[in-house]
Write a protein that holds these residues in place. Structure first.
Motif, PDB file in Angstrom:
ATOM      1  N   ASN A  67      -6.071  -0.124 -19.675  1.00 29.25           N
ATOM      2  CA  ASN A  67      -7.018  -0.449 -20.477  1.00 29.25           C
ATOM      3  C   ASN A  67      -7.760  -1.935 -19.930  1.00 29.25           C
ATOM      4  N   ALA A  68      -8.006  -2.195 -18.664  1.00 32.41           N
ATOM      5  CA  ALA A  68      -8.572  -3.084 -18.201  1.00 32.41           C
ATOM      6  C   ALA A  68      -9.222  -2.637 -16.948  1.00 32.41           C
ATOM      7  N   PRO A  69     -10.329  -3.239 -16.638  1.00 33.58           N
ATOM      8  CA  PRO A  69     -11.125  -3.135 -15.430  1.00 33.58           C
ATOM      9  C   PRO A  69     -10.534  -3.866 -14.207  1.00 33.58           C
ATOM     10  N   VAL A  70      -9.408  -3.940 -14.223  1.00 26.34           N
ATOM     11  CA  VAL A  70      -8.521  -4.882 -13.153  1.00 26.34           C
ATOM     12  C   VAL A  70      -7.793  -4.191 -12.326  1.00 26.34           C
ATOM     13  N   SER A  71      -7.628  -4.345 -11.158  1.00 30.54           N
ATOM     14  CA  SER A  71      -6.463  -3.665 -10.517  1.00 30.54           C
ATOM     15  C   SER A  71      -5.731  -4.623  -9.699  1.00 30.54           C
ATOM     16  N   VAL A  72      -4.528  -4.748  -9.282  1.00 32.64           N
ATOM     17  CA  VAL A  72      -3.690  -5.384  -8.242  1.00 32.64           C
ATOM     18  C   VAL A  72      -3.581  -4.457  -6.935  1.00 32.64           C
ATOM     19  N   ARG A  73      -4.080  -4.961  -5.900  1.00 30.00           N
ATOM     20  CA  ARG A  73      -3.743  -4.253  -4.686  1.00 30.00           C
ATOM     21  C   ARG A  73      -3.123  -4.918  -3.735  1.00 30.00           C
ATOM     22  N   GLY A  74      -2.591  -4.191  -2.736  1.00 29.77           N
ATOM     23  CA  GLY A  74      -1.814  -4.672  -1.549  1.00 29.77           C
ATOM     24  C   GLY A  74      -2.429  -4.114  -0.406  1.00 29.77           C
ATOM     25  N   SER A  75      -2.581  -5.024   0.736  1.00 31.92           N
ATOM     26  CA  SER A  75      -3.131  -4.366   1.855  1.00 31.92           C
ATOM     27  C   SER A  75      -2.279  -5.070   3.125  1.00 31.92           C
ATOM     28  N   LEU A  76      -2.178  -3.819   4.086  1.00 29.27           N
ATOM     29  CA  LEU A  76      -1.520  -4.341   5.356  1.00 29.27           C
ATOM     30  C   LEU A  76      -2.310  -3.975   6.412  1.00 29.27           C
ATOM     31  N   LEU A  77      -2.753  -4.908   7.415  1.00 34.93           N
ATOM     32  CA  LEU A  77      -3.652  -4.646   8.459  1.00 34.93           C
ATOM     33  C   LEU A  77      -2.865  -4.797   9.421  1.00 34.93           C
ATOM     34  N   TYR A  78      -2.676  -3.893  10.553  1.00 37.27           N
ATOM     35  CA  TYR A  78      -2.138  -4.109  11.641  1.00 37.27           C
ATOM     36  C   TYR A  78      -2.758  -3.633  13.005  1.00 37.27           C
ATOM     37  N   GLY A  79      -2.391  -4.180  14.114  1.00 37.78           N
ATOM     38  CA  GLY A  79      -3.124  -4.052  15.253  1.00 37.78           C
ATOM     39  C   GLY A  79      -3.203  -5.368  16.083  1.00 37.78           C
ATOM     40  N   GLY A  80      -2.957  -5.440  17.273  1.00 40.01           N
ATOM     41  CA  GLY A  80      -2.876  -6.568  17.898  1.00 40.01           C
ATOM     42  C   GLY A  80      -1.338  -7.019  18.042  1.00 40.01           C
ATOM     43  N   ASP A  81      -1.090  -8.300  17.871  1.00 40.43           N
ATOM     44  CA  ASP A  81       0.136  -8.447  18.105  1.00 40.43           C
ATOM     45  C   ASP A  81       0.973  -9.000  16.542  1.00 40.43           C
ATOM     46  N   ALA A  82       0.340  -9.011  15.502  1.00 43.46           N
ATOM     47  CA  ALA A  82       0.745  -9.370  14.525  1.00 43.46           C
ATOM     48  C   ALA A  82       0.022  -8.595  13.382  1.00 43.46           C
ATOM     49  N   ALA A  83       0.358  -8.798  11.991  1.00 45.94           N
ATOM     50  CA  ALA A  83       0.016  -7.918  10.879  1.00 45.94           C
ATOM     51  C   ALA A  83      -0.387  -8.967   9.796  1.00 45.94           C
ATOM     52  N   ALA A  84      -1.528  -8.622   8.948  1.00 44.73           N
ATOM     53  CA  ALA A  84      -2.004  -9.445   7.998  1.00 44.73           C
ATOM     54  C   ALA A  84      -1.599  -8.607   6.774  1.00 44.73           C
ATOM     55  N   ILE A  85      -0.897  -9.419   5.876  1.00 51.72           N
ATOM     56  CA  ILE A  85      -0.449  -8.743   4.603  1.00 51.72           C
ATOM     57  C   ILE A  85      -1.071  -9.651   3.456  1.00 51.72           C
ATOM     58  N   MET A  86      -1.962  -8.770   2.555  1.00 47.99           N
ATOM     59  CA  MET A  86      -2.741  -9.243   1.564  1.00 47.99           C
ATOM     60  C   MET A  86      -2.332  -8.612  -0.007  1.00 47.99           C
ATOM     61  N   PRO A  87      -1.889  -9.746  -0.773  1.00 41.12           N
ATOM     62  CA  PRO A  87      -2.109  -9.361  -2.329  1.00 41.12           C
ATOM     63  C   PRO A  87      -3.485  -9.675  -2.767  1.00 41.12           C
ATOM     64  N   ILE A  88      -4.014  -8.660  -3.550  1.00 46.32           N
ATOM     65  CA  ILE A  88      -5.347  -9.041  -3.816  1.00 46.32           C
ATOM     66  C   ILE A  88      -5.655  -8.537  -5.338  1.00 46.32           C
ATOM     67  N   VAL A  89      -6.441  -9.067  -5.781  1.00 45.76           N
ATOM     68  CA  VAL A  89      -6.996  -8.485  -7.668  1.00 45.76           C
ATOM     69  C   VAL A  89      -8.265  -8.376  -7.395  1.00 45.76           C
ATOM     70  N   THR A  90      -8.450  -7.141  -7.910  1.00 47.27           N
ATOM     71  CA  THR A  90     -10.063  -6.721  -7.994  1.00 47.27           C
ATOM     72  C   THR A  90     -10.551  -6.459  -9.328  1.00 47.27           C
ATOM     73  N   TYR A  91     -11.804  -6.543  -9.610  1.00 48.07           N
ATOM     74  CA  TYR A  91     -12.507  -6.129 -10.617  1.00 48.07           C
ATOM     75  C   TYR A  91     -13.125  -4.575 -10.323  1.00 48.07           C
ATOM     76  N   ASP A  92     -12.784  -3.659 -11.119  1.00 51.58           N
ATOM     77  CA  ASP A  92     -13.297  -2.283 -10.830  1.00 51.58           C
ATOM     78  C   ASP A  92     -14.347  -1.685 -11.566  1.00 51.58           C
ATOM     79  N   ALA A  93     -15.572  -1.508 -11.041  1.00 51.82           N
ATOM     80  CA  ALA A  93     -16.766  -0.844 -11.744  1.00 51.82           C
ATOM     81  C   ALA A  93     -16.829   0.420 -11.620  1.00 51.82           C
ATOM     82  N   PRO A  94     -16.695   1.295 -12.600  1.00 51.21           N
ATOM     83  CA  PRO A  94     -17.000   2.794 -12.258  1.00 51.21           C
ATOM     84  C   PRO A  94     -18.471   3.083 -12.121  1.00 51.21           C
ATOM     85  N   ILE A  95     -18.659   3.828 -10.940  1.00 52.33           N
ATOM     86  CA  ILE A  95     -20.041   3.892 -10.570  1.00 52.33           C
ATOM     87  C   ILE A  95     -20.557   5.412 -10.584  1.00 52.33           C
TER      88      ILE A  95
END
Length: 170
Positions: A67-95
């Motif tokens: 019941n909210a236009p908000v999401s909690v996301r997690g992202s892991l980007l890997y490649g190279g010699d390490a990884a980037a781990i990201m907790p993210i909060v977004t506003y979601d707009a239906p298009i």
């Protein structure tokens, strides 16, 4: 100066996202929770040694708050010699039917600071803009851009990475 650029970028993207939500008040969008995997393409370099742009992969997930236009996301980007781990909060707009545009922010934690990832080589605040769509029953296609502010050691350069992938709706 970076704060001014960040504020201007935030206001410009926020106005687009919010106007898209108003213009598409009759569209459905998607409230899918999913986990997916795909490619991550680093597009920047910090100008120092060991920080050139990286090609790698991503694992991303979304949990839509009820019941909210908000999401909690997690992202892991890997490649190279390490990884980037990201907790993210977004506003979601239906298009469109089963499709959202999302905008938000979080923080990138590099597993081994100073080592390469598709999104810089040090911990940094992150802004993201993306799109997701349920393309088949339980299959989500997503793509986004992540901008990490001051994401390189010994440099004041920002990092940009592009991600795309497919997810499984649960």
């Amino acid at each position: 100066m970076k704060l001014t650029k960040l504020a201007a970028s935030f206001l410009a993207v926020a106005s687009i996202v919010l106007s898209a939500g108003i213009a598409s008040a009759q569209t459905v969008g998607t409230n899918a929770n999913y986990i997916g995997a795909g490619v991550a393409v680093g597009a920047t370099s910090g100008g120092q040694g060991n920080d050139e742009a990286q090609l790698g992969g991503n694992i991303q997930g979304r949990y839509a708050l009820p019941n909210a236009p908000v999401s909690v996301r997690g992202s892991l980007l890997y490649g190279g010699d390490a990884a980037a781990i990201m907790p993210i909060v977004t506003y979601d707009a239906p298009i469109a039917r089963n499709t959202n545009l999302y905008f938000g922010g979080g923080y990138s934690f590099v597993t081994d600071e100073g080592q390469k990832t598709p999104l810089g080589n040090q911990n940094a605040p992150v802004v993201t803009l993306g799109i997701e769509s349920e393309v088949r029953n339980n299959v989500i296609a997503y793509g986004d851009t992540k901008w990490a502010i001051d994401a390189y050691r010994n440099s004041d350069a920002d990092a940009v990475s592009f991600q795309a992938g497919l997810g499984y709706r649960f």
